[in-house]
Design an enzyme around this catalytic site. Structure first.
Site, PDB file in Angstrom:
ATOM      1  N   THR A  29      41.536  40.806  37.165  1.00 51.07           N
ATOM      2  CA  THR A  29      40.281  40.165  36.737  1.00 51.07           C
ATOM      3  C   THR A  29      39.537  39.643  37.959  1.00 51.07           C
ATOM      4  OG1 THR A  29      41.329  39.469  34.678  1.00 51.07           O
ATOM      5  CG2 THR A  29      39.355  38.265  35.324  1.00 51.07           C
ATOM      6  N   GLY A  30      38.209  39.688  37.903  1.00 49.24           N
ATOM      7  CA  GLY A  30      37.440  39.039  38.958  1.00 49.24           C
ATOM      8  C   GLY A  30      36.410  39.950  39.584  1.00 49.24           C
ATOM      9  N   ASP A  84      45.061  43.619  41.456  1.00 54.12           N
ATOM     10  CA  ASP A  84      44.294  42.406  41.145  1.00 54.12           C
ATOM     11  C   ASP A  84      43.758  41.789  42.437  1.00 54.12           C
ATOM     12  OD1 ASP A  84      43.165  40.361  39.700  1.00 54.12           O
ATOM     13  OD2 ASP A  84      45.019  39.672  38.777  1.00 54.12           O
ATOM     14  N   ALA A  86      42.837  37.892  44.402  1.00 49.04           N
ATOM     15  CA  ALA A  86      43.523  36.600  44.542  1.00 49.04           C
ATOM     16  C   ALA A  86      42.548  35.630  45.192  1.00 49.04           C
ATOM     17  CB  ALA A  86      44.786  36.732  45.390  1.00 49.04           C
ATOM     18  N   ASP A  87      42.865  34.355  45.077  1.00 46.49           N
ATOM     19  CA  ASP A  87      42.018  33.330  45.701  1.00 46.49           C
ATOM     20  C   ASP A  87      42.516  32.947  47.088  1.00 46.49           C
ATOM     21  OD1 ASP A  87      40.241  32.949  43.395  1.00 46.49           O
ATOM     22  OD2 ASP A  87      42.104  32.385  42.428  1.00 46.49           O
ATOM     23  N   LYS A  97      46.176  32.249  42.387  1.00 43.64           N
ATOM     24  CA  LYS A  97      45.277  32.988  41.525  1.00 43.64           C
ATOM     25  C   LYS A  97      44.791  32.057  40.412  1.00 43.64           C
ATOM     26  CE  LYS A  97      46.124  37.079  40.148  1.00 43.64           C
ATOM     27  NZ  LYS A  97      44.657  37.282  40.300  1.00 43.64           N
ATOM     28  N   GLY A 100      39.300  32.607  38.415  1.00 39.11           N
ATOM     29  CA  GLY A 100      38.506  33.108  37.279  1.00 39.11           C
ATOM     30  C   GLY A 100      39.076  32.678  35.933  1.00 39.11           C
ATOM     31  N   GLU A 106      47.345  37.311  33.572  1.00 41.07           N
ATOM     32  CA  GLU A 106      47.587  38.034  34.831  1.00 41.07           C
ATOM     33  C   GLU A 106      49.065  37.956  35.195  1.00 41.07           C
ATOM     34  OE1 GLU A 106      43.305  37.571  37.150  1.00 41.07           O
ATOM     35  OE2 GLU A 106      44.786  36.015  37.415  1.00 41.07           O
TER      36      GLU A 106
HETATM   37  C1  5RP Z   1      41.189  35.405  38.110  1.00 36.22           C
HETATM   38  C2  5RP Z   1      41.826  35.606  39.428  1.00 36.22           C
HETATM   39  C3  5RP Z   1      41.087  36.436  40.431  1.00 36.22           C
HETATM   40  O1  5RP Z   1      41.890  37.494  40.800  1.00 36.22           O
HETATM   41  C4  5RP Z   1      40.777  35.591  41.618  1.00 36.22           C
HETATM   42  O2  5RP Z   1      40.071  34.446  41.179  1.00 36.22           O
HETATM   43  C5  5RP Z   1      39.956  36.366  42.638  1.00 36.22           C
HETATM   44  O3  5RP Z   1      38.732  36.684  42.091  1.00 36.22           O
HETATM   45  P1  5RP Z   1      37.545  37.322  42.943  1.00 36.22           P
HETATM   46  O4  5RP Z   1      37.942  38.721  43.243  1.00 36.22           O
HETATM   47  O5  5RP Z   1      36.351  37.201  42.019  1.00 36.22           O
HETATM   48  O6  5RP Z   1      37.367  36.486  44.179  1.00 36.22           O
HETATM   49  O7  5RP Z   1      42.897  35.152  39.717  1.00 36.22           O
HETATM   50  O8  5RP Z   1      41.956  34.551  37.317  1.00 36.22           O
END
Ligand code: 5RP
Length: 227
Positions: A29-30, A84, A86-87, A97, A100, A106
């Protein structure tokens, strides 16, 4: 120099190459994964077939727009791969993570995948996790007590996540507490400790799960780190 959005797009297209014909895959997600999903829409039209399990309603909605079918985790025996964003990613490949808000599903999907590939831009690689506030998903009932317990135990600020002035509600109808740890030297231990608090459903600490970190740089380079 690429913008952050350009890097995300490049990463999404790069990551699509990991998905081979007839694979069973988990889709994250994201805003980085967004570009992967759009690329998969194109490749599906060119004949790529795969069975997808989504980590959020947001991802399901993009797949619907791309006319890509998806199933639920209970419909598959296992996933060969999950991809996926990550933050934050630390030097050992541990992750924060949940920026979002999709951390619970996840973690469930990705812990059932043989491999987990994380796609991030260079700014998300850190030595020690914690500058990004750690999302902790909690049951709505008694959330304030959990907030206070975390604040008091770790002497940190903990904020209820809001959206449009109201509490943010996850796909699984819970709240999120954003925890300002600043530094998390032992993420596996913290994950275990937080799980012991009644009311905590899941934490955004993904430790020992990622098998590859794919990092995109503003100069256009992409580096793959095996874990
Ligand atoms: C959502 C997440 C996302 O993978 C994380 O926030 C990264 O998102 P982005 O690619 O928009 O920076 O963990 O729950």
């Amino acid at each position: 120099m690429l913008t952050q959005d350009d890097i995300k797009q490049k990463l999404g297209i790069f990551a699509a190459d990991f998905i081979k014909q007839d694979m069973f895959i988990g889709l994250g997600t994201g805003s980085t994964v967004y570009y992967l999903l759009r690329e998969l829409g194109k490749r599906k039209k060119d004949g790529l077939h795969f069975t997808a399990v989504c980590t959020s309603v947001q991802t399901q909605n993009i797949l619907k727009e791309e006319d890509i079918a998806f199933v639920t985790l209970d419909d598959v025996e296992k996933l060969q791969l999950a991809i996926d964003g990550a933050d934050e990613v630390d030097i050992n490949g541990n992750l924060i993570k949940g920026g979002g808000g999709a951390l619970l599903q996840e973690k469930i999907v990705e812990s059932n995948a043989d491999e987990l590939i994380i796609i991030v831009d260079e700014k998300k690689n850190v030595e020690t996790l914690g500058a990004f506030p750690l999302p902790v998903e909690v049951i709505r009932f008694g959330w304030k007590q959990v907030q206070q317990k975390i604040e008091n135990r770790y002497n940190i600020k903990v904020a209820l996540r809001t959206k449009d002035g109201k509490p943010f509600i996850t796909d699984h109808q819970h709240f999120i507490l954003d925890c300002y740890f600043n530094s998390i030297p032992n993420p596996a231990q913290l994950n275990t400790d937080l799980h012991l608090l009644p009311g905590v459903v899941e934490t955004g600490l993904f430790t020992g799960m990622a098998t590859q970190i794919v990092t995109g740089y503003s100069n256009g380079n992409i580096a793959v780190r095996d874990l």
